[in-house]
Design a protein around this motif. Sequence first.
Motif, PDB file in Angstrom:
ATOM      1  N   THR A   4       0.847  -1.179   0.000  1.00 31.11           N
ATOM      2  CA  THR A   4       0.000   0.000   0.000  1.00 31.11           C
ATOM      3  C   THR A   4       0.889   1.237   0.000  1.00 31.11           C
ATOM      4  OG1 THR A   4      -1.697  -1.178   1.232  1.00 31.11           O
ATOM      5  CG2 THR A   4      -1.816   1.222   1.243  1.00 31.11           C
ATOM      6  N   VAL A   5       0.651   2.099  -0.979  1.00 31.91           N
ATOM      7  CA  VAL A   5       1.399   3.351  -1.081  1.00 31.91           C
ATOM      8  C   VAL A   5       0.475   4.481  -0.652  1.00 31.91           C
ATOM      9  CG1 VAL A   5       2.541   4.926  -2.689  1.00 31.91           C
ATOM     10  CG2 VAL A   5       2.896   2.469  -2.902  1.00 31.91           C
ATOM     11  N   TYR A  59      10.820  11.171  -8.118  1.00 33.94           N
ATOM     12  CA  TYR A  59      11.890  10.182  -8.022  1.00 33.94           C
ATOM     13  C   TYR A  59      12.808  10.637  -6.900  1.00 33.94           C
ATOM     14  CZ  TYR A  59      14.168  13.699 -10.978  1.00 33.94           C
ATOM     15  OH  TYR A  59      14.643  14.883 -11.502  1.00 33.94           O
ATOM     16  N   GLY A  60      13.858   9.893  -6.673  1.00 33.32           N
ATOM     17  CA  GLY A  60      14.760  10.264  -5.600  1.00 33.32           C
ATOM     18  C   GLY A  60      16.206   9.915  -5.894  1.00 33.32           C
ATOM     19  N   PHE A  61      17.059  10.384  -4.989  1.00 34.71           N
ATOM     20  CA  PHE A  61      18.493  10.123  -5.038  1.00 34.71           C
ATOM     21  C   PHE A  61      18.921   9.594  -3.670  1.00 34.71           C
ATOM     22  CE2 PHE A  61      17.833  13.730  -7.952  1.00 34.71           C
ATOM     23  CZ  PHE A  61      18.384  13.200  -9.108  1.00 34.71           C
ATOM     24  N   GLY A  72      13.307   0.076  -0.034  1.00 33.07           N
ATOM     25  CA  GLY A  72      11.934  -0.363   0.169  1.00 33.07           C
ATOM     26  C   GLY A  72      10.866   0.509  -0.443  1.00 33.07           C
ATOM     27  N   THR A  73      11.229   1.423  -1.325  1.00 32.68           N
ATOM     28  CA  THR A  73      10.251   2.311  -1.934  1.00 32.68           C
ATOM     29  C   THR A  73       9.999   1.919  -3.390  1.00 32.68           C
ATOM     30  OG1 THR A  73       9.687   4.614  -2.399  1.00 32.68           O
ATOM     31  CG2 THR A  73      12.008   4.015  -2.618  1.00 32.68           C
ATOM     32  N   LEU A 165       9.966   5.898   3.564  1.00 35.02           N
ATOM     33  CA  LEU A 165      10.254   5.437   2.202  1.00 35.02           C
ATOM     34  C   LEU A 165       9.396   4.252   1.727  1.00 35.02           C
ATOM     35  CD1 LEU A 165      14.104   5.865   1.829  1.00 35.02           C
ATOM     36  CD2 LEU A 165      12.317   6.982   0.487  1.00 35.02           C
ATOM     37  N   PRO A 166       9.208   3.206   2.537  1.00 37.77           N
ATOM     38  CA  PRO A 166       8.396   2.084   2.045  1.00 37.77           C
ATOM     39  C   PRO A 166       6.923   2.444   1.818  1.00 37.77           C
ATOM     40  CG  PRO A 166       9.741   1.409   3.919  1.00 37.77           C
ATOM     41  CD  PRO A 166       9.842   2.899   3.817  1.00 37.77           C
ATOM     42  N   LEU A 167       6.500   3.590   2.306  1.00 40.17           N
ATOM     43  CA  LEU A 167       5.099   3.992   2.203  1.00 40.17           C
ATOM     44  C   LEU A 167       4.810   4.930   1.038  1.00 40.17           C
ATOM     45  CD1 LEU A 167       4.521   4.731   6.000  1.00 40.17           C
ATOM     46  CD2 LEU A 167       4.072   2.588   4.760  1.00 40.17           C
TER      47      LEU A 167
END
Length: 177
Positions: A4-5, A59-61, A72-73, A165-167
């Motif tokens: 679930t995001v 997005y990310g770095f 975990g994302t 992050l995982p969320l």
Amino acid sequence: MTRTVLPEIIVRPAPGNPRRAIVQAGDLTFPAALGRGGRTSRKREGDGATPIADMRLLYGFFRKDQVKLPLGTTLPMTPIDKTMLWCDAPDDASYNRPVQSPFKPSHEAMMRGDHLYDICLVMDWNMSSRSRNRGSAIFFHLAKPGYQPTEGCVAIKRRDMLRLLPLVGPETVVRVL
């Protein structure tokens, strides 16, 4: 197993301090730093303010020498290297975009000695539709000790970012109120 995001992260001003916030991500709540200029609905380059807006996470770095994998994302995440910069020169064609060194116009290094960008999420502020001087490099990143103000970003502690992050994913919107 389906993950679930979160559809949104709410960033509310903290009582009594315009440079601080409370981040609500589902059932989680974290303290955060905002821009040295507080919050604004009229963001301008260099004002130090955090835009009052709904901004999708793009997005990310991350620094793989500082952060253990996996993150975990579902957000696309790119490792930072010493050549990565972010253009903050409004008159340049690469304004508010990642660039590589060597790069002469005004820019910020993504690999920082203060480790604020060890995990850095890019929010859709002046990205999908760019306008000169509307502000650049509006990120969701790691906070300085004591939640010192940012230059217009939202910043939380490392341990809180790792829980968050995982969320989050590309459909998550950061809503700064």
